[in-house]
Every structure is written in structure tokens, then in C-alpha cells.
Design a protein around this motif. Sequence first.
Motif, mmCIF file in Angstrom:
data_model
loop_
_atom_site.group_PDB
_atom_site.id
_atom_site.type_symbol
_atom_site.label_atom_id
_atom_site.label_comp_id
_atom_site.label_asym_id
_atom_site.label_seq_id
_atom_site.Cartn_x
_atom_site.Cartn_y
_atom_site.Cartn_z
ATOM 1 N N LEU A 142 0.866 -1.168 0.000
ATOM 2 C CA LEU A 142 0.000 0.000 0.000
ATOM 3 C C LEU A 142 0.901 1.216 0.000
ATOM 4 N N ARG A 143 0.579 2.160 -0.834
ATOM 5 C CA ARG A 143 1.382 3.377 -0.876
ATOM 6 C C ARG A 143 0.459 4.590 -0.804
ATOM 7 N N GLY A 144 0.606 5.350 0.247
ATOM 8 C CA GLY A 144 -0.129 6.609 0.399
ATOM 9 C C GLY A 144 -1.625 6.460 0.401
ATOM 10 N N ILE A 145 -2.101 5.362 1.007
ATOM 11 C CA ILE A 145 -3.552 5.110 1.006
ATOM 12 C C ILE A 145 -4.249 6.097 1.942
ATOM 13 N N VAL A 177 -1.313 5.934 4.244
ATOM 14 C CA VAL A 177 -0.744 4.732 4.848
ATOM 15 C C VAL A 177 0.147 3.994 3.843
ATOM 16 N N ASP A 178 1.362 3.688 4.241
ATOM 17 C CA ASP A 178 2.259 2.824 3.462
ATOM 18 C C ASP A 178 2.446 1.533 4.244
ATOM 19 N N LEU A 179 2.174 0.417 3.602
ATOM 20 C CA LEU A 179 2.358 -0.844 4.326
ATOM 21 C C LEU A 179 2.687 -1.954 3.333
ATOM 22 N N ASP A 180 3.626 -2.815 3.705
ATOM 23 C CA ASP A 180 3.950 -3.986 2.892
ATOM 24 C C ASP A 180 3.524 -5.232 3.637
ATOM 25 N N ILE A 181 2.889 -6.127 2.929
ATOM 26 C CA ILE A 181 2.512 -7.411 3.529
ATOM 27 C C ILE A 181 3.255 -8.511 2.787
ATOM 28 N N MET A 182 3.995 -9.286 3.553
ATOM 29 C CA MET A 182 4.868 -10.295 2.953
ATOM 30 C C MET A 182 4.178 -11.645 2.867
ATOM 31 N N PRO A 183 4.468 -12.398 1.811
ATOM 32 C CA PRO A 183 3.899 -13.744 1.725
ATOM 33 C C PRO A 183 4.436 -14.611 2.857
ATOM 34 N N GLY A 184 3.557 -15.431 3.403
ATOM 35 C CA GLY A 184 3.976 -16.355 4.449
ATOM 36 C C GLY A 184 4.256 -15.698 5.787
ATOM 37 N N THR A 225 -10.802 -1.318 3.080
ATOM 38 C CA THR A 225 -10.206 -0.782 1.856
ATOM 39 C C THR A 225 -9.478 -1.893 1.104
ATOM 40 N N ILE A 226 -8.719 -2.704 1.847
ATOM 41 C CA ILE A 226 -7.968 -3.777 1.194
ATOM 42 C C ILE A 226 -8.921 -4.825 0.612
ATOM 43 N N SER A 227 -9.992 -5.128 1.349
ATOM 44 C CA SER A 227 -10.859 -6.218 0.894
ATOM 45 C C SER A 227 -11.939 -5.736 -0.060
ATOM 46 N N GLY A 228 -11.843 -4.482 -0.473
ATOM 47 C CA GLY A 228 -12.691 -4.035 -1.573
ATOM 48 C C GLY A 228 -14.097 -3.636 -1.181
ATOM 49 N N GLU A 285 -2.097 4.126 -3.895
ATOM 50 C CA GLU A 285 -1.977 2.977 -4.793
ATOM 51 C C GLU A 285 -1.842 1.669 -4.020
ATOM 52 N N MET A 286 -2.281 0.631 -4.711
ATOM 53 C CA MET A 286 -2.152 -0.714 -4.179
ATOM 54 C C MET A 286 -1.379 -1.534 -5.201
ATOM 55 N N TYR A 287 -0.380 -2.263 -4.739
ATOM 56 C CA TYR A 287 0.363 -3.141 -5.651
ATOM 57 C C TYR A 287 0.215 -4.571 -5.167
ATOM 58 N N TRP A 288 -0.143 -5.456 -6.075
ATOM 59 C CA TRP A 288 -0.298 -6.876 -5.740
ATOM 60 C C TRP A 288 0.784 -7.621 -6.484
ATOM 61 N N ASP A 289 1.695 -8.234 -5.771
ATOM 62 C CA ASP A 289 2.810 -8.922 -6.419
ATOM 63 C C ASP A 289 3.560 -7.972 -7.325
ATOM 64 N N GLY A 290 3.609 -6.710 -6.943
ATOM 65 C CA GLY A 290 4.345 -5.735 -7.726
ATOM 66 C C GLY A 290 3.531 -5.051 -8.805
ATOM 67 N N GLU A 291 2.345 -5.578 -9.096
ATOM 68 C CA GLU A 291 1.512 -4.984 -10.145
ATOM 69 C C GLU A 291 0.518 -4.016 -9.531
ATOM 70 N N PRO A 292 0.348 -2.843 -10.146
ATOM 71 C CA PRO A 292 -0.671 -1.943 -9.608
ATOM 72 C C PRO A 292 -2.070 -2.538 -9.817
ATOM 73 N N VAL A 293 -2.887 -2.524 -8.785
ATOM 74 C CA VAL A 293 -4.238 -3.091 -8.890
ATOM 75 C C VAL A 293 -5.222 -2.146 -8.206
ATOM 76 N N THR A 294 -6.490 -2.335 -8.533
ATOM 77 C CA THR A 294 -7.540 -1.663 -7.783
ATOM 78 C C THR A 294 -8.498 -2.751 -7.302
#
Lengths: 278, 407
Positions: free
Chosen positions: A23-26, A39-46, A65-68, A76-85
Motif C-alpha cells: 500500500l502506498r499513500g492510502i 498509509v504505506d504498508l507492505d505485507i509479505m507472503p507467508g 479498503t484492502i478487501s474491496g 496505490e495498491m500493488y499486488w505482487d508488484g503490479e498496480p491493482v484496484t
Amino acid sequence: MTTVAERDESGPPGAAGRPLLSLRGITKSFGAVEALRGVDLDIMPGKITALVGDNGAGKSTMIKTISGIWGPTSGEMYWDGEPVTARTPRDADALGIATVYQDLALCDNLDIVQNMFLGHELLTHRLLDETEMEKAARQTLADLSVTSVSSVRQLVGSLSGGQRQSVAVARAVMRDAKLVIMDEPTAALGVSQTAQVLDLIRRLGDRGIAVLVISHNLSDVFSVADRLAVLYLGTLVSSGAATEYDAQSAVELITTGDRSQHADAASPALSTDIDPEG
Amino acid sequence: MPERAPNSTFGQYLTGWAKRIRYGESGVLPVVGGLILLVIIFQVQDSVFLSAGNLTNLLVQGSVFVLLGMAEVWVLILGEIDLSVGFNAGIGAVITAILAGSHHNFPWWLAIAGGMLATAAIGALWGVLVIRLRLPSFVVTLAGLLGLQGLLLYLVNAYGTGGTIRITNNVLNDLTNGNLSPVAGWVVAIGSVALFSAATILRDTRRRRSGLVAPPMAITLLKVGAVAVAVVVLVLICNTNRGILVPLRGVPFVVPVIVGFLVSFTFILGRTRFGRYLYAIGGNAEAARRGGVSLGWNRLWAFVLTGFTAGAAGIIYASRLGSISNNIDGGQLVLYAVAAAVIGGASLFGGRGKMIHALLGGLVIATIYNGMGLLGLAASYQYMVTALVLLAAVTIDALARRGRTAS
């Protein structure tokens, strides 16, 4: 902005080092009220990330917000590095984000199998395929070492709180969730039930699933979380490996948004700019 | 031996069953027990009760209550109610009678289709009002009860003579007044028992073999045996000569009709996504919605099916009387409809109810109605006894629900 950027020390380099969700600047505003501020936050796999904060800090706004449930006002939201909404729950679902709400969203009048497949039933010849569903449900529960239920054809209404939580989590896992968000999973549970659920959360992490847990209970948080993220009045005031915090510093951050002593962890860390292309 | 499924021994099965009773999933045994008790009481009071003639009459009487109860089950599962099914049934009967009458002379099947289509459309109207405008179904269908009574009066006065429309079509009259020949009765009975037994035993065996939850063989055989005995007794009774001047024997046509509705509706509720969603919505609509279930469409179809089934009940009702009159008491019929479903085991709170519940509850009501009539008791007693039975059923429902939520 007091936001402290991520300092990722937990994951080894390589694939596991890349955040699953960034999450970047949410920002999320309701009229004049800013419930989330950049809000800036990274969530790591596992990894199990605990999101803590006082009432009204914006935890619920954040997971919605994350769960839509709603889209962010900006950021912005990035999923596996890809920007997503993810502006609808279906979007989040398609990405592999599953949310286990506090009320668990289970039908008491249906059995475990029926609940686990609710809305996603398997069909053969346009009819319900009970055999395949029951097998898959049993397999998933076995994989998660949920052994406390005697029969998968038990009505969910007859289960204990911990078992219900297990069913809700198993439903998320069965649908190939990569990130499971859990809202106060232990709030209504007794001691042994809580231990059961915390075990389950750890096993999710072991399976490479990212978990974001909201909890008020710091002892639960410290017993299960790999990483901690502290929200204070809509701002992410601190985040990092759980080992950087202790109960006292966490309480201080939650209540005042500031940490006087442990200057090492509170100092702004290197900002890891995320390259959307990975 | 493959992986051992839970509940695989007789004892474990009984324990599981006892547990389900505590959570209000008592199955059909209580109402079957109640039915047997009623039969014994009435037989002791008047030995005519168990005569072939009276029992066959009871079946035909009961068919209307059973179908009305089935109509109500669709919406009860959702936690809704349809108070208009009594007069909606009347509308179905009136339209079928008009279409089959000398005016239009439609063939019987087209007349029935027209009647049931109309009542299904009326159900759809209630559904749209309840779903789109978010009105309580109780109020919408209460208005429907009044409005349809008016419509029924209008139609009967416009098309009938002396406040009734006679049914002249033979097939329509034979639905309740005609019988299968004794041989045909046996063929149909043995055929359906064989199908049911084969399907049940095959399914349970297959489930046991794949290590899935299934009742032990003894329970499966017990179930199949009970159904087979019930069917054989039924055919034996119906095939006994019950005529007074001329011989009269055979299973009334309406019996296989009811069984047909029972089987197909049970199939829809148990084996299709739609059926599963109705239970889910009735149990926890928010959970269903989050699972991606379309609440609107599924609820709408339930209302449509309620109307559709009510239409069938009305046609059976009119067939039995040979006419449909403007003094049909739709207000009382709807009470019997709700009572049949709830006495049988459906819940007024939603999420629980099967078609077999309406069948058994409808038979209970028909038994009270018939038995008290035989004893020559005034209608006042019939109402009071039915009221007590209904109260008992609702109390059990509420207590079972409390047991579930208290856990």
C-alpha cells in the motif's frame, strides 16, 4: 507526515523478499473526516502481520479498503508488484484476498461443507456435487490440522467459537486465498479456543499464505505475529518485525502514536521505494 | 476397508441424531409420532375412522392442505411469509375453471397451465414489492389477501352463475374424484418404491465407500423399509372396495400428483444451487450475500414458486368440490397452510423447512379436521384443537431455536 516507511528485515532476499501486497499513500476520507492518512504498508507472503491500534484508529477502515468494501480516496495498491484496484469484494476475491470478518459470515443452519462452498458450489450436470465438495472440505480441514470437528456434516450452529473460526478460515484457504485478513479472530474465545485459532494462523503462515490480523489482544499479537503495524488516528506510525517491539512500546505507540524510548526502531528507516514492475 | 467415515456405526449415528434434535433438527419423527397418536385417539373414539372409505377421503381432503403447506414452505425457508396463498389458490381455481369452461373450452392441461401461471405471476408481484421496495412480506401479502379476495369475487360474479363457477371438464374433476385402477395403483406404487429404494441404497453405499458421511446400512434399510411399508399399506387401503352401492376402489389420482410435487420440490431444494441459496439466505442473508449469492433473484423465485404451488392447491380444491365459489375462505386456508408447514417442522424464523414437513403437517391437519368431523364435534372444537396443535408446533420451533442460539 509522520509515517514511518517499511524496513523489511524479516524476509530473505528473492521471491519471498518481495511484498505480496504493498500500500502506498492510502488515504480514505468520509466527507471531512480522514479515516486513513497516507498509509504505506507492505505485507509479505507467508508472514503474519498484526495490525494494532486503539478504537477509531482506522483498523477497520483499512481492512475494508484492502478487501474491496470500498476503494481508497487516493493512493496505490500493488499486488505482487503490479498496480491493482480492488473496488468491490469480487475484485479482492479475484486477486486472492479473503477476509474473515468478526461475525464470520456463516449460516448456522447449514453444515460445514455447505458453508465452506457457499456461493461457490461445485456442480456436475448442473446439480450440486456433494461428494466432491465433502472430499475437498475434509481435505482442506485436514491440511490445516483442524481435527476438533467430529463430522463435516455437522451444522455450523452447533460448533464452538474456535471451530467456527476454523471453518471460516478453511473456507478462505480452500478458495486459494493468498492473503487472509482476520478481524479480531480471538475476541470472543476462551483460552484453549484462542490457542487453537492462533495455531491455525501460524499454519497459514507455514503454508506461504500472508495473514493480516487485527487484534486488541497484545499477548495474542506477540505470540503469533511476525510483523507489527501500528495505526494511530488514521496514520501508520510504526511498522516492522515483531521482535523490535515489546508490550510496553506497543502500548505507547497505540495510545500516543509515539515511542519515546526505543529510538532505534522509531527512527524513520530507509524508505524502500517500490518498483511497480517488480 | 477404506477410511472410516464419522457416524458410521449405529450407536454413533443415534448420538449424532440426538445432538441434532437439540439444535432443532429433529427430523420428521416427532410429527409422525403425533400423527400416529391422533389416529389412535380417533380410531378409539369412532371405529369408522380407519375404514378404507374414510382414509381415502382423508387423503383427498389433506391434499389441499399439503399443497398449500408446500407453497408456504418456499417463503418460510427465506424467513418470509405469504398470507395470500389461500385466495391465490382460489384465483388459480377460478382462472382454470373459466379457461376450461364452455366460454373458452381450453383443454384441461392448458387451463391448468393458465391458472398456475396466473398465480405464479401474482407471487412474482409480491416478490417484487418485498424485494425492490423492501416492504415486509407480512404486510404485502396481507394486502394481497384482501386484494385477491376482491379479485376472486369479481371474477366469480362476472363469469359464474349464482356465485359459483362449475367445473365441467372431466379430467379436472377426476383429479380428486377419479382413481387409478387397482392394478395400475400397484404398478405405480411398486415402481416408485423400487426407484426410491435403489436410489437411496445406492447413494448411501457409494458415500460409505468413498469415506463420506453417511448413515449406517441399518438406518438406510430402516428408512427404505418404512417407506415401502407405508406405500403398501396406502395402496392396500385405497384398493379396498369403499363403494356403498357400486364398487369403488383404487388410489385417487391426486395421490401420485402430490407425490410428484413432493419429489420434484424436494429435489430442487436439496440438489440444486437455488435450493441451497434459499436455505443460506434464510439462515444468514449477509453471509449469503458475501458469498456472492444474488439475494434478489433467489428470493423472487421463491415467491414465484409459492404462487405456482398455491395455484395447484386451488385447482385440487375446486376439483374436489366440482366448482369454485365466491365464499371460499382463503383467510382460513392460509392459516392451515402456515400451520401445516410449521406443524411438520418448518421454522417461522427462516432457514429450516422441507417439503416433507408440509406433507406430514398437512396430514395432521386433515386428520384433526376429518376425525373431529366424524365425531360430530362442532367447527368450534376443530378450530380450537388445530390452534392448540399449531401453538405446540410453534413453541417447539421457538424452543429449538433458543437451544441453537444459546450454544
